[in-house]
Design an enzyme around this catalytic site. Sequence first.
Site, PDB file in Angstrom:
ATOM      1  CE  LYS A 136      -3.898  -2.104   2.339  1.00  0.00           C
ATOM      2  NZ  LYS A 136      -5.170  -1.871   2.980  1.00  0.00           N
TER       3      LYS A 136
ATOM      4  CG  ASN B  44      -8.517  -4.413  -4.407  1.00  0.00           C
ATOM      5  OD1 ASN B  44      -7.601  -4.596  -3.608  1.00  0.00           O
ATOM      6  ND2 ASN B  44      -9.651  -3.880  -4.056  1.00  0.00           N
TER       7      ASN B  44
ATOM      8  NE  ARG C  37      -8.476  -8.985  -5.027  1.00  0.00           N
ATOM      9  CZ  ARG C  37      -9.451  -8.270  -4.496  1.00  0.00           C
ATOM     10  NH1 ARG C  37     -10.604  -8.199  -5.098  1.00  0.00           N
ATOM     11  NH2 ARG C  37      -9.287  -7.604  -3.372  1.00  0.00           N
TER      12      ARG C  37
ATOM     13  CD  GLU D  46      -6.712  -2.027  -0.983  1.00  0.00           C
ATOM     14  OE1 GLU D  46      -5.636  -2.626  -0.881  1.00  0.00           O
ATOM     15  OE2 GLU D  46      -7.761  -2.441  -0.480  1.00  0.00           O
TER      16      GLU D  46
ATOM     17  CD  GLU E  37      -4.717   6.043   4.735  1.00  0.00           C
ATOM     18  OE1 GLU E  37      -3.845   5.762   3.900  1.00  0.00           O
ATOM     19  OE2 GLU E  37      -5.923   5.850   4.534  1.00  0.00           O
TER      20      GLU E  37
ATOM     21  CG  HIS F 102     -15.155   1.551  -0.499  1.00  0.00           C
ATOM     22  ND1 HIS F 102     -14.042   0.946   0.038  1.00  0.00           N
ATOM     23  CD2 HIS F 102     -15.238   1.113  -1.775  1.00  0.00           C
ATOM     24  CE1 HIS F 102     -13.473   0.168  -0.894  1.00  0.00           C
ATOM     25  NE2 HIS F 102     -14.194   0.253  -1.994  1.00  0.00           N
TER      26      HIS F 102
ATOM     27  N   GLY G 229      -8.002  -7.319   2.861  1.00  0.00           N
ATOM     28  CA  GLY G 229      -9.170  -8.005   3.414  1.00  0.00           C
ATOM     29  C   GLY G 229      -9.694  -7.357   4.673  1.00  0.00           C
ATOM     30  N   GLY G 230      -9.471  -6.048   4.795  1.00  0.00           N
ATOM     31  CA  GLY G 230     -10.000  -5.326   5.949  1.00  0.00           C
ATOM     32  C   GLY G 230      -9.189  -5.561   7.228  1.00  0.00           C
TER      33      GLY G 230
ATOM     34  CB  VAL H 270     -16.805  -9.976  -4.716  1.00  0.00           C
ATOM     35  CG1 VAL H 270     -18.221 -10.481  -4.440  1.00  0.00           C
ATOM     36  CG2 VAL H 270     -15.783 -10.846  -4.007  1.00  0.00           C
TER      37      VAL H 270
HETATM   38  P1  ADP Z   1      -8.182  -3.586   2.721  1.00  0.00           P
HETATM   39  O1  ADP Z   1      -7.005  -3.632   1.786  1.00  0.00           O
HETATM   40  O2  ADP Z   1      -7.971  -4.434   3.927  1.00  0.00           O
HETATM   41  O3  ADP Z   1      -9.504  -3.787   2.035  1.00  0.00           O
HETATM   42  P2  ADP Z   1      -8.517  -0.692   2.632  1.00  0.00           P
HETATM   43  O4  ADP Z   1      -7.314   0.176   2.692  1.00  0.00           O
HETATM   44  O5  ADP Z   1      -9.124  -0.906   1.270  1.00  0.00           O
HETATM   45  O6  ADP Z   1      -8.187  -2.095   3.306  1.00  0.00           O
HETATM   46  O7  ADP Z   1      -9.640  -0.132   3.604  1.00  0.00           O
HETATM   47  C1  ADP Z   1     -10.826  -0.866   3.855  1.00  0.00           C
HETATM   48  C2  ADP Z   1     -11.897   0.022   4.458  1.00  0.00           C
HETATM   49  O8  ADP Z   1     -11.408   0.650   5.662  1.00  0.00           O
HETATM   50  C3  ADP Z   1     -12.350   1.173   3.577  1.00  0.00           C
HETATM   51  O9  ADP Z   1     -13.343   0.784   2.667  1.00  0.00           O
HETATM   52  C4  ADP Z   1     -12.853   2.168   4.621  1.00  0.00           C
HETATM   53  O10 ADP Z   1     -14.154   1.826   5.037  1.00  0.00           O
HETATM   54  C5  ADP Z   1     -11.920   1.972   5.785  1.00  0.00           C
HETATM   55  N1  ADP Z   1     -10.780   2.938   5.739  1.00  0.00           N
HETATM   56  C6  ADP Z   1      -9.534   2.697   5.282  1.00  0.00           C
HETATM   57  N2  ADP Z   1      -8.750   3.800   5.367  1.00  0.00           N
HETATM   58  C7  ADP Z   1      -9.514   4.774   5.904  1.00  0.00           C
HETATM   59  C8  ADP Z   1      -9.287   6.172   6.239  1.00  0.00           C
HETATM   60  N3  ADP Z   1      -8.117   6.773   6.035  1.00  0.00           N
HETATM   61  N4  ADP Z   1     -10.330   6.853   6.749  1.00  0.00           N
HETATM   62  C9  ADP Z   1     -11.537   6.263   6.953  1.00  0.00           C
HETATM   63  N5  ADP Z   1     -11.807   4.978   6.669  1.00  0.00           N
HETATM   64  C10 ADP Z   1     -10.822   4.233   6.153  1.00  0.00           C
END
Ligand code: ADP
Length: 447
Positions: free
Chosen positions: A116, A290, A292, A288, A199, A207, A163-164, A295
């Site tokens: 990331k 993805n 691929r 980020e 961050e 999202h 994956g959150g 879903v």
């Molecule tokens: P992953 O790669 O595990 O899916 P992400 O970076 O895509 O992680 O973040 C997943 C979710 O986390 C986002 O959809 C959002 O809901 C929350 N999130 C991530 N970063 C932030 C941020 N800087 N501020 C608020 N919510 C965030």
Amino acid sequence: MINKILVTNRGEIAVRVIRAAKELGLKTVAIHSEVDKDSLHTKLADQDVCIGPALSKDSYLNIPAIISAAEITGADAVHPGYGFLSENSKFARICADHNLVFIGPSGDVMDKLGDKATARKTMSEAGVPITPGTGIIKDVAEALKFAHEVGYPVIVKATAGGGGKGMRVAWSDDELSSIFPIAQAEAQTAFGNPDVYVEKYLQNPRHIEIQFIADKHGNVAALFERDCSIQRRHQKLIEEAPSPALPEEIREKMVEAVRRGAAHAGYFGAGTMEFLYDEEAKQFYFMEVNARIQVEHPVTELITGVDLVKEQIRVAMGEKLSFTQEDLKIYGHAIECRINAEDPYMNFMPVPGKIVDLHFPGGPGIRIDSHIYAGYEIPKYYDSLVAKVLAWGRNREEAIARMRRLLDELRIEGIKTTAPFHRQMMDHPDFIRGAYSTKFMENFKMK
Ligand code: ADP
């Protein structure tokens, strides 16, 4: 050229890939674990090979067994689906070394984007706005310094996360000081890499992600957005396109940014760029890539008419994209509900079991992507997704009405599913108004 595709996945996405390959006149080989021998993908493929025991690490993640399956069956390409090995750059390289066309971006591109912190750097070089944040930092003092600059809350993220998982929010100096080393330790345990960065944590973002696809001739098309703000523990539950919150001028800016970013990364294949969107400030921030198929890709297929999986296979064969950016238009509105084998009345607890009876609705504007059938036993070893149900309408209102009708008609007997949750959502005044953020589920209660 590709003649035979080894589908290195299971469940609905394996079925989806086999369907696309058939339409292109290509042969398919399914791989399966011992417990998946009766799974639908094994029945629909031209051939199937058992590649190991139930546990993913022994089967769907077992690279030597998968490569042997390709060699035994004479497959000349690999489609990894999502999850499992789909974003594993080592696997992409091993496929290439065995003369197998990997249907996805190259290992090098994956490395550039899979991490990331590196992805943020690559995208900001291309002029894509990123969330205010640091690079990889080792020391809590640097994290505190950044938090003082931008103000709390901030989020500590594992650069290798996905994956959150691997994210922690801090609201004060004390909290940041205590979670920082915990986040590093968790990142090491979960991803084998302790590197984290910090961050700004946005309080009520949406999202919003943009689907794109690139060929090997330098053409990149962005197929507009999906709004995936309805999430629970950072896992998506409902996706829709277009977003009810995105003004046209911001959509155009995002599409531009994504095309620039993908070209800058030398990307080819299908991918998704995820953003957080601040509705009040009308600002979007890159999160980020993805690398691929995702879903929720059918939502985009319904509003654009493009078959993304067929297009993925075509560009992997070296063909040009079959459309240009100017050809693309948004037709109507689409919503996807993820039907999981989980009990929404019991905190979404996974409940595997046997499906004793099944009825999938039909009629205008309905699409269902699934691998289940009456008599199918859901194994406890894998994810809980049993069906993606989608409704399309000329406008959002019609899509919602069709989704209600679909969910009322749907029968999956023998197991608990998230269908009742989705049915309640379709009547929820905030959902109907399109007024929701990623925080929505924090206050949601089942009736
Ligand atoms: P992953 O790669 O595990 O899916 P992400 O970076 O895509 O992680 O973040 C997943 C979710 O986390 C986002 O959809 C959002 O809901 C929350 N999130 C991530 N970063 C932030 C941020 N800087 N501020 C608020 N919510 C965030």
